[in-house]
Design a protein around this motif. Structure first.
Motif, PDB file in Angstrom:
ATOM      1  N   HIS A  85       0.823  -1.216   0.000  1.00 40.34           N
ATOM      2  CA  HIS A  85       0.000   0.000   0.000  1.00 40.34           C
ATOM      3  C   HIS A  85       0.857   1.267   0.000  1.00 40.34           C
ATOM      4  O   HIS A  85       1.955   1.289   0.545  1.00 40.34           O
ATOM      5  CB  HIS A  85      -0.914  -0.008   1.234  1.00 40.34           C
ATOM      6  N   ALA A  86       0.315   2.323  -0.598  1.00 44.63           N
ATOM      7  CA  ALA A  86       1.052   3.590  -0.726  1.00 44.63           C
ATOM      8  C   ALA A  86       1.457   4.188   0.619  1.00 44.63           C
ATOM      9  O   ALA A  86       2.487   4.875   0.703  1.00 44.63           O
ATOM     10  CB  ALA A  86       0.207   4.596  -1.503  1.00 44.63           C
ATOM     11  N   VAL A  87       0.695   3.943   1.691  1.00 43.05           N
ATOM     12  CA  VAL A  87       1.061   4.535   2.982  1.00 43.05           C
ATOM     13  C   VAL A  87       2.406   3.999   3.481  1.00 43.05           C
ATOM     14  O   VAL A  87       3.086   4.669   4.262  1.00 43.05           O
ATOM     15  CB  VAL A  87      -0.012   4.302   4.074  1.00 43.05           C
ATOM     16  N   LEU A  88       2.793   2.827   3.005  1.00 39.07           N
ATOM     17  CA  LEU A  88       4.068   2.249   3.429  1.00 39.07           C
ATOM     18  C   LEU A  88       5.256   3.103   2.984  1.00 39.07           C
ATOM     19  O   LEU A  88       6.318   3.063   3.607  1.00 39.07           O
ATOM     20  CB  LEU A  88       4.215   0.830   2.878  1.00 39.07           C
ATOM     21  N   ASP A  89       5.067   3.892   1.928  1.00 38.20           N
ATOM     22  CA  ASP A  89       6.140   4.769   1.434  1.00 38.20           C
ATOM     23  C   ASP A  89       6.548   5.803   2.482  1.00 38.20           C
ATOM     24  O   ASP A  89       7.647   6.358   2.405  1.00 38.20           O
ATOM     25  CB  ASP A  89       5.702   5.508   0.163  1.00 38.20           C
ATOM     26  N   TYR A 128      -1.662   8.261   8.807  1.00 38.29           N
ATOM     27  CA  TYR A 128      -2.403   9.433   8.329  1.00 38.29           C
ATOM     28  C   TYR A 128      -1.485  10.247   7.418  1.00 38.29           C
ATOM     29  O   TYR A 128      -0.343  10.529   7.768  1.00 38.29           O
ATOM     30  CB  TYR A 128      -2.820  10.270   9.536  1.00 38.29           C
ATOM     31  N   LEU A 129      -1.979  10.600   6.238  1.00 41.52           N
ATOM     32  CA  LEU A 129      -1.187  11.366   5.277  1.00 41.52           C
ATOM     33  C   LEU A 129      -1.671  12.816   5.275  1.00 41.52           C
ATOM     34  O   LEU A 129      -2.498  13.220   4.467  1.00 41.52           O
ATOM     35  CB  LEU A 129      -1.294  10.740   3.887  1.00 41.52           C
ATOM     36  N   ALA A 130      -1.137  13.590   6.196  1.00 43.70           N
ATOM     37  CA  ALA A 130      -1.629  14.948   6.434  1.00 43.70           C
ATOM     38  C   ALA A 130      -1.466  15.859   5.227  1.00 43.70           C
ATOM     39  O   ALA A 130      -2.225  16.822   5.062  1.00 43.70           O
ATOM     40  CB  ALA A 130      -0.894  15.553   7.636  1.00 43.70           C
ATOM     41  N   HIS A 131      -0.500  15.568   4.374  1.00 49.48           N
ATOM     42  CA  HIS A 131      -0.204  16.442   3.243  1.00 49.48           C
ATOM     43  C   HIS A 131      -1.102  16.166   2.033  1.00 49.48           C
ATOM     44  O   HIS A 131      -1.028  16.894   1.038  1.00 49.48           O
ATOM     45  CB  HIS A 131       1.258  16.265   2.829  1.00 49.48           C
ATOM     46  N   GLU A 132      -1.947  15.138   2.102  1.00 53.32           N
ATOM     47  CA  GLU A 132      -2.781  14.782   0.972  1.00 53.32           C
ATOM     48  C   GLU A 132      -4.252  15.111   1.219  1.00 53.32           C
ATOM     49  O   GLU A 132      -4.697  15.148   2.364  1.00 53.32           O
ATOM     50  CB  GLU A 132      -2.623  13.294   0.652  1.00 53.32           C
ATOM     51  N   GLU A 133      -4.984  15.346   0.144  1.00 55.87           N
ATOM     52  CA  GLU A 133      -6.409  15.670   0.256  1.00 55.87           C
ATOM     53  C   GLU A 133      -7.185  14.514   0.886  1.00 55.87           C
ATOM     54  O   GLU A 133      -8.051  14.735   1.728  1.00 55.87           O
ATOM     55  CB  GLU A 133      -6.982  15.989  -1.135  1.00 55.87           C
TER      56      GLU A 133
END
Length: 201
Positions: free
Chosen positions: A127-131, A191-196
């Motif tokens: 998953h992209a969050v792993l990046d 949580y990806l705070a920088h993304e919409e």
């Protein structure tokens, strides 16, 4: 008199620690108080969040007394804590995360590794969050711990009303606010705070 002192609280694996600092960051006094840990089986480690809160309060009072600073002169308080997961029911009461079923053990400690299989499953997803977490999901983070609770303690999962990072639990106890720290959510809850779309399915 201008309020020019702050109280800093850190909750670690075995104790809660408090320090009183002046406006320049000089440590005037510090105090700590132990917290209990429950290990009902290998790879399981649990705290009692009310025991943690009691240790925090005792540490703060002791540090204040040692510093000679009046409580009314404290401008603010901050909390730092381990990557531990606190579960509460819909009324805010304690709810068990333990295989023993004891409600007081409501916190999965950071070093608890019961969710290794769930962490490996997250890593294998690609998953992209792993990046943003080094490419590998640790069993010490919130997502695998939550997955484990849902799979193995379904009653707790169904009764849960609040699930906190330990640092956010402490701010809730101190202020009544359910606001979460962007730092804890980003570092420990994917949580990806920088993304919409900050929360990813």
């Amino acid at each position: 008199m201008t309020k020019s002192f702050v109280c800093a609280v850190d909750v670690g694996t075995g104790s809660a620690r408090a320090g009183i600092l002046d406006a320049r960051g000089n440590l005037l006094a510090r105090a700590d108080h132990p917290i209990a840990m429950h290990q009902p089986k290998p790879d399981h480690a649990e705290h009692d969040s009310e025991d943690i809160w009691s240790a925090v309060c005792k540490s703060v009072r002791s540090a204040l007394e040692k510093s000679g600073v009046a409580a009314g002169d404290i401008a603010g308080i901050s909390f730092d804590a381990t990557c531990s997961l606190v579960a509460r029911d819909r009324q805010g009461g304690q709810i068990s995360v333990s295989v023993t079923g004891e409600r007081r053990w409501d916190t999965v400690v950071w070093l608890d590794h019961r969710a290794i299989a769930e962490a490996d499953e997250c890593t294998a997803s690609g998953h992209a969050v792993l990046d943003y977490i080094g490419g590998v999901m640790s069993p010490e983070m919130a997502t695998p711990k939550l997955m484990w609770l849902k799979r193995h303690l379904l009653q707790t999962w169904n009764e849960a009303g609040y699930l906190f990072d330990l640092a956010d639990f402490l701010t809730w106890k101190a202020s009544g606010s359910l606001a979460r720290s962007q730092c804890t959510l980003t570092a420990k809850w994917t949580y990806l705070a920088h993304e919409e779309e900050s929360w990813r399915r």
